[in-house]
Enzyme design. Structure first.
Site, PDB file in Angstrom:
ATOM      1  N   PHE A 102       0.860  -1.358  -0.105  1.00 39.48           N
ATOM      2  CA  PHE A 102       0.075  -0.062   0.104  1.00 39.48           C
ATOM      3  C   PHE A 102       0.715   1.221   0.002  1.00 39.48           C
ATOM      4  O   PHE A 102       1.727   1.348   0.718  1.00 39.48           O
ATOM      5  CB  PHE A 102      -0.814   0.017   1.219  1.00 39.48           C
ATOM      6  CG  PHE A 102      -1.930   1.048   1.190  1.00 39.48           C
ATOM      7  CD1 PHE A 102      -2.933   0.866   0.217  1.00 39.48           C
ATOM      8  CD2 PHE A 102      -1.958   2.284   1.892  1.00 39.48           C
ATOM      9  CE1 PHE A 102      -4.015   1.848  -0.038  1.00 39.48           C
ATOM     10  CE2 PHE A 102      -2.730   3.363   1.573  1.00 39.48           C
ATOM     11  CZ  PHE A 102      -3.914   3.071   0.818  1.00 39.48           C
ATOM     12  N   ASP A 131       1.701  -4.141   8.854  1.00 41.52           N
ATOM     13  CA  ASP A 131       0.667  -3.316   8.760  1.00 41.52           C
ATOM     14  C   ASP A 131      -0.804  -4.267   8.444  1.00 41.52           C
ATOM     15  O   ASP A 131      -0.712  -5.048   7.524  1.00 41.52           O
ATOM     16  CB  ASP A 131       0.719  -2.491   7.115  1.00 41.52           C
ATOM     17  CG  ASP A 131      -0.425  -1.526   7.055  1.00 41.52           C
ATOM     18  OD1 ASP A 131      -1.700  -1.761   7.566  1.00 41.52           O
ATOM     19  OD2 ASP A 131      -0.318  -0.662   6.305  1.00 41.52           O
ATOM     20  N   TYR A 178     -11.061   2.115  10.558  1.00 41.92           N
ATOM     21  CA  TYR A 178     -12.231   2.241   9.598  1.00 41.92           C
ATOM     22  C   TYR A 178     -12.767   1.153   8.783  1.00 41.92           C
ATOM     23  O   TYR A 178     -13.729   1.058   8.095  1.00 41.92           O
ATOM     24  CB  TYR A 178     -12.134   3.481   8.788  1.00 41.92           C
ATOM     25  CG  TYR A 178     -10.828   3.741   8.104  1.00 41.92           C
ATOM     26  CD1 TYR A 178     -10.774   3.128   7.026  1.00 41.92           C
ATOM     27  CD2 TYR A 178      -9.695   4.671   8.645  1.00 41.92           C
ATOM     28  CE1 TYR A 178      -9.847   3.328   6.187  1.00 41.92           C
ATOM     29  CE2 TYR A 178      -8.997   4.808   7.800  1.00 41.92           C
ATOM     30  CZ  TYR A 178      -8.621   4.218   6.419  1.00 41.92           C
ATOM     31  OH  TYR A 178      -7.622   4.383   5.818  1.00 41.92           O
ATOM     32  N   LYS A 179     -11.861   0.071   8.441  1.00 43.56           N
ATOM     33  CA  LYS A 179     -12.120  -0.841   7.784  1.00 43.56           C
ATOM     34  C   LYS A 179     -12.918  -1.926   8.344  1.00 43.56           C
ATOM     35  O   LYS A 179     -14.083  -1.875   8.877  1.00 43.56           O
ATOM     36  CB  LYS A 179     -11.070  -1.592   7.005  1.00 43.56           C
ATOM     37  CG  LYS A 179     -10.012  -0.561   6.225  1.00 43.56           C
ATOM     38  CD  LYS A 179      -8.691  -1.342   5.727  1.00 43.56           C
ATOM     39  CE  LYS A 179      -7.901  -0.352   5.099  1.00 43.56           C
ATOM     40  NZ  LYS A 179      -8.099   0.414   3.866  1.00 43.56           N
ATOM     41  N   ARG A 193     -12.262  -5.115  -6.550  1.00 44.22           N
ATOM     42  CA  ARG A 193     -12.205  -5.653  -5.247  1.00 44.22           C
ATOM     43  C   ARG A 193     -13.301  -5.875  -4.647  1.00 44.22           C
ATOM     44  O   ARG A 193     -14.363  -4.893  -4.502  1.00 44.22           O
ATOM     45  CB  ARG A 193     -11.091  -4.821  -4.319  1.00 44.22           C
ATOM     46  CG  ARG A 193      -9.862  -4.728  -4.496  1.00 44.22           C
ATOM     47  CD  ARG A 193      -8.757  -3.936  -3.396  1.00 44.22           C
ATOM     48  NE  ARG A 193      -9.720  -2.977  -3.103  1.00 44.22           N
ATOM     49  CZ  ARG A 193      -9.120  -1.990  -1.969  1.00 44.22           C
ATOM     50  NH1 ARG A 193      -7.807  -2.561  -1.372  1.00 44.22           N
ATOM     51  NH2 ARG A 193      -9.868  -1.084  -1.455  1.00 44.22           N
TER      52      ARG A 193
HETATM   53  C1  LIG Z   1      -2.558  -1.434   3.967  1.00 44.40           C
HETATM   54  C2  LIG Z   1      -2.853   0.133   4.346  1.00 44.40           C
HETATM   55  N1  LIG Z   1      -2.098   0.494   4.971  1.00 44.40           N
HETATM   56  C3  LIG Z   1      -2.264   2.119   5.358  1.00 44.40           C
HETATM   57  C4  LIG Z   1      -3.693   2.723   4.813  1.00 44.40           C
HETATM   58  C5  LIG Z   1      -3.993   4.174   5.123  1.00 44.40           C
HETATM   59  O1  LIG Z   1      -4.336   4.259   6.608  1.00 44.40           O
HETATM   60  P1  LIG Z   1      -4.444   5.639   6.919  1.00 44.40           P
HETATM   61  O2  LIG Z   1      -5.430   6.454   6.023  1.00 44.40           O
HETATM   62  O3  LIG Z   1      -5.068   5.494   8.329  1.00 44.40           O
HETATM   63  O4  LIG Z   1      -3.174   6.388   6.868  1.00 44.40           O
HETATM   64  C6  LIG Z   1      -4.618   1.571   4.219  1.00 44.40           C
HETATM   65  C7  LIG Z   1      -5.803   2.107   3.650  1.00 44.40           C
HETATM   66  O5  LIG Z   1      -6.127   3.438   3.542  1.00 44.40           O
HETATM   67  C8  LIG Z   1      -4.034   0.432   3.702  1.00 44.40           C
HETATM   68  O6  LIG Z   1      -4.809  -0.402   3.006  1.00 44.40           O
HETATM   69  N1  LIG Z   2      -8.836   5.510   3.357  1.00 46.89           N
HETATM   70  C1  LIG Z   2      -9.657   5.438   2.205  1.00 46.89           C
HETATM   71  C2  LIG Z   2     -10.440   6.553   2.196  1.00 46.89           C
HETATM   72  O1  LIG Z   2     -10.318   7.752   3.088  1.00 46.89           O
HETATM   73  C3  LIG Z   2     -11.301   6.792   1.231  1.00 46.89           C
HETATM   74  C4  LIG Z   2     -11.630   5.660   0.434  1.00 46.89           C
HETATM   75  C5  LIG Z   2     -11.129   4.365   0.381  1.00 46.89           C
HETATM   76  C6  LIG Z   2      -9.944   4.452   1.627  1.00 46.89           C
HETATM   77  C7  LIG Z   2      -9.358   2.893   1.950  1.00 46.89           C
HETATM   78  O2  LIG Z   2      -9.316   2.701   2.717  1.00 46.89           O
HETATM   79  C8  LIG Z   2      -8.765   2.439   0.742  1.00 46.89           C
HETATM   80  C9  LIG Z   2      -7.967   1.130   1.242  1.00 46.89           C
HETATM   81  N2  LIG Z   2      -7.039   1.547   2.040  1.00 46.89           N
HETATM   82  C10 LIG Z   2      -7.448   0.238   0.225  1.00 46.89           C
HETATM   83  O3  LIG Z   2      -7.119  -0.764   0.523  1.00 46.89           O
HETATM   84  O4  LIG Z   2      -7.451   0.874  -1.064  1.00 46.89           O
END
Ligand SMILES: Cc1ncc(COP(=O)(O)O)c(C=O)c1O
Ligand SMILES: Nc1c(O)cccc1C(=O)C[C@H](N)C(=O)O
Length: 400
Positions: free
Chosen positions: A118, A188, A213-214, A359
């Protein structure tokens, strides 16, 4: 078939803990978990009673000050951690920064990670390397990860379940060589926690982060969390040395002394309203065993793969072995982006990931086998009718 699977599902009752719109197949719990049914009333209570009536007294009387540690303790059993090894704070991105910075040593200045994980993980590592000047980030293909570990490596940073393919690493099998090289592991778990059974301590993992949030259902932009194994807690220090991580924040001392335990990973004041929503999200896991959650994820994704893998034009981008994946399935298709929009227009909500992936995230607490069937049948129909030729499905979107 789907009906009998739903009838036999030991987790079927968990769906009643959520409020989902009628007639929708929600297959994006891997980006934003559904609304817990108890969340609106709980948030209203925190706003109207704790904030409105309690005012500043609620930091003590309603326990606001302890919320990050208490919610961390609720996450702990889902990830194989002790209650005092997890705290809720900030975003995954910020927590990655804190832990990566903490894990570097004067002699070990290299971060090894997987190419194509990611993006925020590597953006943050790169930003840290730019800031410090003498840190190297190595983004390595999977086959070369173990041989890339050497006496310069401070940290092996990996996303446990890949955000695109859904492929899952063997945590113990990668932690062992990292330790043999003298490095720490930082996992992660954004796509793992709440979706599959994770056992950080059984794998001897050192550090971890994950999203609220997931699959944890904490609401849009929910605070994230971090894990530091007990054996590292005294030594590792938060570079964002804010007052809430101080040993005595309300002594207002001139110098920084890190709090003992996980509280040192806090920086500023915690977002109480967002923590209240996360609390409702974590309550949806009450009494559910991680092994049962993982078994449901495996069954749902297997059922879906069986229904879609043969559809013309579809290529399965997710491992077939359930033990080698998380709770989402990625399908490659040449017209994935308009197909995703067509699915959403037909009340099946997955997401699109560039360049060619759709997905389908089947959150084990909310998804039914009937939803899986509907998603598969809708996809087959839209491909059969070449839905992507409809210009309505080619709108560009800020968030995909
Ligand atoms: C594997 C992974 N790490 C980190 C993030 C980002 O986390 P954050 O928006 O809390 O920084 C996401 C999705 O947004 C993710 O899928
Ligand atoms: N964090 C997100 C957001 O702020 C808006 C829309 C999607 C997301 C996601 O969580 C994307 C996610 N991390 C991913 O795996 O693609």
């Amino acid at each position: 078939m789907a009906h009998s699977l739903d009838l036999a599902d030991p987790l079927a009752h968990a769906r009643g803990r959520f409020r989902l719109p009628d007639g929708i197949v929600y297959a994006d719990g891997n980006s934003l978990g559904a609304l817990p049914a108890a969340a609106p009333a709980h948030l209203a209570h925190v706003v109207e009673s704790e904030w409105g009536q309690g005012l500043i007294r609620s930091w003590n009387d309603a326990g606001w000050i302890d919320a990050p540690a208490q919610l961390g303790a609720r996450i702990a059993p889902l990830i194989g951690a002790h209650a005092d090894e997890v705290i809720v704070a900030d975003s995954v991105s910020v927590n990655l920064f804190k832990l990566l910075a903490a894990g570097l040593t004067p002699r070990r200045r290299t971060i090894v990670t997987l190419a194509g994980d990611f993006p925020t993980d590597s953006y943050i590592a790169q930003g840290l390397a730019n800031l410090l000047g003498n840190v190297t980030l190595r983004e390595i293909p999977l086959a070369d990860i173990v041989t890339a570990l050497d006496d310069q490596t401070a940290i092996l940073l990996l996303t446990h379940v890949h955000y695109q393919s859904g492929a899952r690493h063997d945590m113990a099998a990668l932690t062992a060589p990292a330790h043999a090289a003298g490095a720490l592991t930082l996992w992660d778990l954004s796509h793992s926690a709440g979706a599959i059974a994770v056992d950080l301590n059984a794998a001897n993992a050192d550090l971890a982060v994950g999203c609220g949030y997931k699959f944890l259902n904490g609401g849009p932009g929910a605070p994230a969390w971090l894990f530091v194994a007990r054996r590292h807690q005294k030594r590792l220090e938060n570079p964002l040395s804010g007052w809430m991580g101080h040993a005595r924040p309300f002594a207002f001392e001139p110098g920084y002394t890190p709090a003992p335990g996980m509280a040192r990973w806090l920086a500023g004041t915690m977002p109480i309203l967002a923590l209240a929503a996360l609390n409702a999200g974590l309550a949806t896991f009450d009494g559910l065993a991680p092994a049962a959650i993982e078994a449901k994820a495996a069954a749902l994704t297997t059922h879906f793969i069986d229904r879609v893998a043969h559809i013309p034009g579809i290529t399965l981008a997710t491992p077939r072995d359930p033990a080698a994946r998380g709770a989402h399935v990625a399908l490659a298709h040449d017209h994935a982006q308009p197909l995703t929009q067509a699915l959403i227009a037909h009340r099946v909500i997955p997401d699109f990931r560039t360049p060619n992936l759709i997905r389908f995230g089947f959150a084990p607490l909310t998804s039914r086998f009937a939803d899986v069937e509907t998603a598969a049948a809708t996809l087959a129909h839209l491909i059969e009718t070449q839905a992507w030729t409809n210009p309505a499905y080619h709108q560009s979107r800020k968030v995909t």
